[in-house]
Design an enzyme around this catalytic site. Structure first.
Site, PDB file in Angstrom:
ATOM      1  CG  MET A  23      -2.942   4.596   2.285  1.00  0.00           C
ATOM      2  SD  MET A  23      -4.134   3.518   3.108  1.00  0.00           S
ATOM      3  CE  MET A  23      -4.666   4.736   4.566  1.00  0.00           C
ATOM      4  CB  VAL A  68      -0.977   0.101   1.217  1.00  0.00           C
ATOM      5  CG1 VAL A  68      -1.729   1.342   1.396  1.00  0.00           C
ATOM      6  CG2 VAL A  68      -1.861  -1.400   1.358  1.00  0.00           C
ATOM      7  CB  CYS A  69       2.111   3.647  -1.812  1.00  0.00           C
ATOM      8  SG  CYS A  69       1.474   3.787  -3.383  1.00  0.00           S
ATOM      9  NE  ARG A  70      -0.666  11.790  -2.040  1.00  0.00           N
ATOM     10  CZ  ARG A  70      -1.112  12.157  -3.512  1.00  0.00           C
ATOM     11  NH1 ARG A  70      -0.467  11.479  -4.301  1.00  0.00           N
ATOM     12  NH2 ARG A  70      -1.814  13.196  -3.619  1.00  0.00           N
TER      13      ARG A  70
END
Length: 98
Positions: free
Chosen positions: A90, A62-64
């Site tokens: 996210m 997961v990242c931005r």
């Protein structure tokens, strides 16, 4: 590269699935909120923390927005790890955060 939608991930968590989630954002980004249970390993440190990962497990990255986590997936896949990228990152996550 395998992908999962934020909604699919949220449903798996709601069903009590034991997932290995790695958030590859920087620590200041994670401080604003992360998926409950996610472990923070910033993208730039992944190569130095491979010893903390298990090739028998699958990791949801997961990242931005999905770009860095995609790069993390490609990197880890090249070392024989099993990964899934959370599409949209996210920014697309509507579930609870901690």
């Amino acid at each position: 590269m395998k992908e999962i939608s934020p909604k699919e991930l949220e449903q798996l968590l709601a069903n009590g699935e034991a997932l290995n989630i790695i958030d590859v954002r920087e620590t200041d980004e994670v401080a604003e909120g992360k998926i409950p249970g996610a472990v923070n390993i910033p993208l730039g440190l992944i190569e130095f923390r491979l010893n903390e990962l298990d090739k028998e497990k699958e990791y949801v990255m997961v990242c931005r927005s999905g770009g860095r986590s995609g790069r993390a997936c490609k990197f880890l896949d090249s070392y024989g790890f099993k990964t899934v990228n959370m599409a949209g990152g996210m920014l697309a996550w509507a579930g609870i955060i901690e």
